[in-house]
Design a protein around this motif. Structure first.
Motif, PDB file in Angstrom:
ATOM      1  N   VAL A 156       0.860  -1.178   0.000  1.00 61.77           N
ATOM      2  CA  VAL A 156       0.000   0.000   0.000  1.00 61.77           C
ATOM      3  C   VAL A 156       0.899   1.231   0.000  1.00 61.77           C
ATOM      4  O   VAL A 156       1.871   1.304   0.767  1.00 61.77           O
ATOM      5  N   LEU A 157       0.573   2.195  -0.854  1.00 63.73           N
ATOM      6  CA  LEU A 157       1.337   3.433  -0.952  1.00 63.73           C
ATOM      7  C   LEU A 157       0.577   4.577  -0.295  1.00 63.73           C
ATOM      8  O   LEU A 157      -0.623   4.756  -0.533  1.00 63.73           O
ATOM      9  N   THR A 158       1.295   5.339   0.525  1.00 67.14           N
ATOM     10  CA  THR A 158       0.726   6.548   1.115  1.00 67.14           C
ATOM     11  C   THR A 158       1.643   7.726   0.809  1.00 67.14           C
ATOM     12  O   THR A 158       2.821   7.564   0.519  1.00 67.14           O
ATOM     13  N   ARG A 159       1.050   8.905   0.882  1.00 66.88           N
ATOM     14  CA  ARG A 159       1.829  10.133   0.719  1.00 66.88           C
ATOM     15  C   ARG A 159       2.237  10.617   2.104  1.00 66.88           C
ATOM     16  O   ARG A 159       1.404  10.733   3.005  1.00 66.88           O
ATOM     17  N   ALA A 168      -5.958   8.936   9.818  1.00 72.79           N
ATOM     18  CA  ALA A 168      -6.139   8.241   8.548  1.00 72.79           C
ATOM     19  C   ALA A 168      -4.967   8.519   7.615  1.00 72.79           C
ATOM     20  O   ALA A 168      -4.541   9.672   7.473  1.00 72.79           O
ATOM     21  N   PRO A 169      -4.437   7.492   6.971  1.00 71.07           N
ATOM     22  CA  PRO A 169      -3.365   7.713   5.995  1.00 71.07           C
ATOM     23  C   PRO A 169      -3.896   8.434   4.756  1.00 71.07           C
ATOM     24  O   PRO A 169      -5.078   8.354   4.424  1.00 71.07           O
ATOM     25  N   GLU A 170      -3.005   9.141   4.068  1.00 70.71           N
ATOM     26  CA  GLU A 170      -3.344   9.727   2.774  1.00 70.71           C
ATOM     27  C   GLU A 170      -2.835   8.779   1.699  1.00 70.71           C
ATOM     28  O   GLU A 170      -1.628   8.687   1.447  1.00 70.71           O
ATOM     29  N   TYR A 171      -3.733   8.035   1.094  1.00 73.18           N
ATOM     30  CA  TYR A 171      -3.334   7.008   0.140  1.00 73.18           C
ATOM     31  C   TYR A 171      -2.922   7.621  -1.195  1.00 73.18           C
ATOM     32  O   TYR A 171      -3.494   8.625  -1.642  1.00 73.18           O
ATOM     33  N   ALA A 172      -1.943   6.994  -1.818  1.00 71.29           N
ATOM     34  CA  ALA A 172      -1.534   7.373  -3.164  1.00 71.29           C
ATOM     35  C   ALA A 172      -2.300   6.516  -4.166  1.00 71.29           C
ATOM     36  O   ALA A 172      -2.509   5.326  -3.936  1.00 71.29           O
ATOM     37  N   GLY A 173      -2.687   7.101  -5.260  1.00 71.07           N
ATOM     38  CA  GLY A 173      -3.446   6.344  -6.242  1.00 71.07           C
ATOM     39  C   GLY A 173      -4.878   6.183  -5.790  1.00 71.07           C
ATOM     40  O   GLY A 173      -5.249   5.174  -5.200  1.00 71.07           O
ATOM     41  N   THR A 174      -5.694   7.160  -6.037  1.00 69.89           N
ATOM     42  CA  THR A 174      -7.061   7.174  -5.500  1.00 69.89           C
ATOM     43  C   THR A 174      -8.075   6.553  -6.446  1.00 69.89           C
ATOM     44  O   THR A 174      -9.268   6.518  -6.141  1.00 69.89           O
ATOM     45  N   GLY A 179      -8.345  -0.426 -11.144  1.00 69.27           N
ATOM     46  CA  GLY A 179      -8.714   0.513 -12.185  1.00 69.27           C
ATOM     47  C   GLY A 179      -7.530   1.066 -12.951  1.00 69.27           C
ATOM     48  O   GLY A 179      -6.468   1.330 -12.393  1.00 69.27           O
ATOM     49  N   MET A 180      -7.740   1.269 -14.243  1.00 68.65           N
ATOM     50  CA  MET A 180      -6.724   1.902 -15.068  1.00 68.65           C
ATOM     51  C   MET A 180      -6.417   3.303 -14.564  1.00 68.65           C
ATOM     52  O   MET A 180      -5.279   3.781 -14.670  1.00 68.65           O
ATOM     53  N   ALA A 181      -7.410   3.972 -13.981  1.00 69.51           N
ATOM     54  CA  ALA A 181      -7.179   5.321 -13.468  1.00 69.51           C
ATOM     55  C   ALA A 181      -6.075   5.321 -12.412  1.00 69.51           C
ATOM     56  O   ALA A 181      -5.238   6.231 -12.377  1.00 69.51           O
ATOM     57  N   ARG A 182      -6.071   4.281 -11.566  1.00 67.53           N
ATOM     58  CA  ARG A 182      -5.041   4.222 -10.522  1.00 67.53           C
ATOM     59  C   ARG A 182      -3.666   3.946 -11.127  1.00 67.53           C
ATOM     60  O   ARG A 182      -2.664   4.492 -10.688  1.00 67.53           O
ATOM     61  N   LEU A 183      -3.625   3.087 -12.150  1.00 65.18           N
ATOM     62  CA  LEU A 183      -2.350   2.830 -12.814  1.00 65.18           C
ATOM     63  C   LEU A 183      -1.837   4.103 -13.485  1.00 65.18           C
ATOM     64  O   LEU A 183      -0.633   4.404 -13.440  1.00 65.18           O
ATOM     65  N   VAL A 184      -2.747   4.890 -14.113  1.00 62.82           N
ATOM     66  CA  VAL A 184      -2.329   6.135 -14.750  1.00 62.82           C
ATOM     67  C   VAL A 184      -1.767   7.097 -13.712  1.00 62.82           C
ATOM     68  O   VAL A 184      -0.726   7.739 -13.930  1.00 62.82           O
ATOM     69  N   GLU A 185      -2.434   7.196 -12.565  1.00 67.03           N
ATOM     70  CA  GLU A 185      -1.953   8.079 -11.501  1.00 67.03           C
ATOM     71  C   GLU A 185      -0.539   7.720 -11.065  1.00 67.03           C
ATOM     72  O   GLU A 185       0.281   8.596 -10.787  1.00 67.03           O
ATOM     73  N   MET A 186      -0.250   6.428 -10.985  1.00 67.52           N
ATOM     74  CA  MET A 186       1.030   5.950 -10.478  1.00 67.52           C
ATOM     75  C   MET A 186       1.933   5.418 -11.593  1.00 67.52           C
ATOM     76  O   MET A 186       2.855   4.660 -11.340  1.00 67.52           O
ATOM     77  N   SER A 187       1.665   5.817 -12.845  1.00 63.48           N
ATOM     78  CA  SER A 187       2.363   5.181 -13.972  1.00 63.48           C
ATOM     79  C   SER A 187       3.861   5.411 -13.938  1.00 63.48           C
ATOM     80  O   SER A 187       4.637   4.509 -14.271  1.00 63.48           O
ATOM     81  N   ASP A 188       4.317   6.598 -13.546  1.00 62.97           N
ATOM     82  CA  ASP A 188       5.760   6.838 -13.488  1.00 62.97           C
ATOM     83  C   ASP A 188       6.425   5.941 -12.454  1.00 62.97           C
ATOM     84  O   ASP A 188       7.482   5.349 -12.702  1.00 62.97           O
ATOM     85  N   CYS A 189       5.800   5.826 -11.293  1.00 64.71           N
ATOM     86  CA  CYS A 189       6.353   5.001 -10.214  1.00 64.71           C
ATOM     87  C   CYS A 189       6.367   3.526 -10.613  1.00 64.71           C
ATOM     88  O   CYS A 189       7.383   2.832 -10.453  1.00 64.71           O
ATOM     89  N   GLU A 210      -4.440  -3.116  -6.891  1.00 60.39           N
ATOM     90  CA  GLU A 210      -5.201  -4.132  -6.161  1.00 60.39           C
ATOM     91  C   GLU A 210      -6.486  -3.532  -5.608  1.00 60.39           C
ATOM     92  O   GLU A 210      -6.892  -2.434  -6.000  1.00 60.39           O
ATOM     93  N   TYR A 211      -7.105  -4.231  -4.664  1.00 60.31           N
ATOM     94  CA  TYR A 211      -8.450  -3.871  -4.205  1.00 60.31           C
ATOM     95  C   TYR A 211      -8.445  -2.662  -3.262  1.00 60.31           C
ATOM     96  O   TYR A 211      -9.234  -1.730  -3.416  1.00 60.31           O
ATOM     97  N   ALA A 212      -7.568  -2.675  -2.260  1.00 56.17           N
ATOM     98  CA  ALA A 212      -7.614  -1.663  -1.209  1.00 56.17           C
ATOM     99  C   ALA A 212      -7.092  -0.320  -1.712  1.00 56.17           C
ATOM    100  O   ALA A 212      -6.344  -0.264  -2.694  1.00 56.17           O
ATOM    101  N   PRO A 213      -7.444   0.780  -1.053  1.00 52.38           N
ATOM    102  CA  PRO A 213      -6.934   2.088  -1.464  1.00 52.38           C
ATOM    103  C   PRO A 213      -5.406   2.103  -1.471  1.00 52.38           C
ATOM    104  O   PRO A 213      -4.757   1.642  -0.527  1.00 52.38           O
ATOM    105  N   GLY A 214      -4.835   2.638  -2.550  1.00 57.86           N
ATOM    106  CA  GLY A 214      -3.388   2.769  -2.636  1.00 57.86           C
ATOM    107  C   GLY A 214      -2.636   1.461  -2.749  1.00 57.86           C
ATOM    108  O   GLY A 214      -1.409   1.429  -2.582  1.00 57.86           O
ATOM    109  N   GLN A 215      -3.320   0.365  -3.054  1.00 61.67           N
ATOM    110  CA  GLN A 215      -2.703  -0.967  -3.019  1.00 61.67           C
ATOM    111  C   GLN A 215      -2.330  -1.437  -4.425  1.00 61.67           C
ATOM    112  O   GLN A 215      -3.079  -1.245  -5.380  1.00 61.67           O
ATOM    113  N   PHE A 216      -1.149  -2.107  -4.498  1.00 68.05           N
ATOM    114  CA  PHE A 216      -0.643  -2.625  -5.763  1.00 68.05           C
ATOM    115  C   PHE A 216      -0.043  -4.007  -5.528  1.00 68.05           C
ATOM    116  O   PHE A 216       0.219  -4.409  -4.393  1.00 68.05           O
ATOM    117  N   GLU A 217       0.167  -4.728  -6.637  1.00 67.91           N
ATOM    118  CA  GLU A 217       0.747  -6.069  -6.551  1.00 67.91           C
ATOM    119  C   GLU A 217       1.675  -6.309  -7.724  1.00 67.91           C
ATOM    120  O   GLU A 217       1.403  -5.853  -8.848  1.00 67.91           O
TER     121      GLU A 217
END
Length: 461
Positions: A156-159, A168-174, A179-189, A210-217
């Motif tokens: 999980v990524l947070t800012r 509450a954490p501030e999640y990265a990739g909202t 969703g493709m939108a989340r991949l676009v938000e984090m595409s550089d990373c 992944e499913y949870a906010p800010g989560q990737f696999e």
């Protein structure tokens, strides 16, 4: 890049000569230091580092460290066990040149996992990497079976830094889950994660939100059990280095918030003999061979005890809940993501792709302990074969009476301490150290709220 120094593993010449050659190549490439890592029984990756010029001495004589790290807890406090603990003793960390890797996301650094030895050169009884190697060798020696494994890495990524309990954490990739939108938000990373892993010789199979906010696999290609555990460490630390370089904070903990879905550390495995998969082409359930069925039956029987290795912290049980795709029941099913043990059958597009997935585990686990424990359980099943029970379809909550896996670390520890299979495989020294760390972490979090447990552990992994 992955260095090709074979030493005692292959071609003629001493390991020290290979290390000198590797050190020269590293220095010419602008590398100054080598991080030497091991993973303790609390699942924390610990490190000592040497200048590249000292790599030959590290290979020939080892680097000193105290055995007390095997009874460290996740908060860096220390307990003791019958065979390990206290200020006395010294071990030698010996880097594995086969795994020596130039780190793409940490300029000027390389990495190698270590094996641990006593001062007299004998293998250290509580070396988790040695345990995984012994179990893989046992599979080959006793059954002629090669086991391939792969660990999924979820994070999980947070800012900004992870907040204290109650904030509450501030999640990265909202963007939406998967969703493709989340991949676009984090595409550089994510691009930089892929680039770094590829530069290090890691074969990536897929990467996605992944499913949870800010989560990737990210999933990587399977390897031998020790190699798969090594990759689990390398992939995690590469993700950490890349994301921190983007001003983000990664967490690989079981949960960031106690009511969230959480992050797993699922393990996929398959059995092979002479290049032929034993997970398909047989007459058992969904094409399993008899040996595959026996192996998976052994794993299924030991799942409650294996949780002490694969779900090793009280925070793990905030994730391991029914109806969350965490695998909270001691059952198996065909491609059933709610079962503790999931089987993926061979298909027309992947005739040799059949494998099993242990879903009830997370990334707080020491991957070497988990790999070795799963092997030990499966091999016990092969020694005393039993058929698998009927598979479960759908959510086990609605599929009749299915045994619930332990709902707390204390319950899992009870199963672990009664497991003759794991006690024999681990040996008394390592078994005792693991049990001591689990007991101490239970005491450490006694009376803590779920919010306090999540906050105390989400920044440690």
């Amino acid at each position: 890049m992955r260095e090709q120094a074979h030493g005692a593993h292959g071609r003629a010449g001493t390991a020290e000569e290979d290390a000198r050659a590797a050190a020269r190549r590293l220095a010419e490439a602008g590398v100054h230091g080598t991080a030497l890592t091991w993973v303790d029984n609390a699942g924390i990756t610990r490190v000592k580092a040497v200048p590249v010029g000292r790599l030959p001495q590290a290979v020939s004589a080892g680097v000193g460290m105290s055995p007390c790290f095997d009874v460290y807890l996740a908060d860096d406090s220390m307990t003791s066990s019958p065979h390990v603990g206290g200020p006395d003793g010294d071990l030698r960390l010996v880097p594995d040149l086969e795994r020596l890797t130039t780190l793409a996301a940490q300029p000027g650094w390389s990495w190698a996992p270590v094996d641990r030895y006593e001062q007299d050169g004998t293998p250290y009884a509580a070396c988790q990497r040695g345990f995984a190697r012994r179990m893989a060798a046992r599979a080959l020696d006793e059954h002629g079976v090669e086991v391939r494994m792969g660990f999924e890495t979820e994070w999980v990524l947070t800012r900004g830094p992870l907040p204290h309990a109650g904030a509450a954490p501030e999640y990265a990739g909202t963007g939406p889950a998967y969703g493709m939108a989340r991949l676009v938000e984090m595409s550089d990373c994510l691009r930089d994660v892929l680039a770094a892993l590829t530069a290090q010789g890691v074969e990536v199979l897929q990467i996605h939100p992944e499913y949870a906010p800010g989560q990737f696999e990210v999933s990587v290609a399977p390897a031998d059990p020790v190699g798969a555990a090594d990759l689990a460490v390398l992939v995690r630390e590469t993700v950490r280095a890349v994301t921190m370089g983007h001003g983000l904070t990664p967490s690989f903990a079981p949960v960031v918030e106690p009511d969230g879905v959480g992050s797993g550390g699922h393990v996929h495995l398959s059995l092979w003999r002479e290049g032929r998969s034993l997970c398909g082409g047989g007459e058992g359930p969904f094409g399993m061979s008899a040996e595959c069925e026996a192996f998976l039956s052994g794993v299924l029987r030991e799942l409650p005890a294996l949780l002490a290795l694969g779900a090793p912290t009280p925070a793990s049980y905030l994730r391991l809940r029914p109806s969350r795709w965490a695998g909270a029941f001691q059952c198996w099913g065909l491609e059933n993501r709610e079962a503790g043990l999931r089987f993926i059958a061979a298909g027309a597009r992947s005739p040799e792709g059949a494998n099993a997935e242990v879903k009830c585990v997370d990334a707080a686990a020491n991957p070497y302990l988990l790999a070795g424990g799963v092997l030990a359980a499966g091999l016990a099943g092969m020694r005393a074969p039993r058929p698998l029970p009927p598979p479960v379809a759908g959510d086990p909550v609605h599929a009749g009476v299915q045994p619930r896996l332990p709902a707390s670390l204390a319950e899992a520890l009870g199963h672990f301490e009664r497991s003759g299979v794991l006690r024999e495989a681990l040996g008394e020294t390592l078994f005792g150290a693991v049990a001591a760390v689990r007991r101490a972490e239970i005491e450490l979090f006694e009376g803590a709220s779920p919010q306090e447990i999540a906050a105390a552990t989400r920044g440690r992994y």
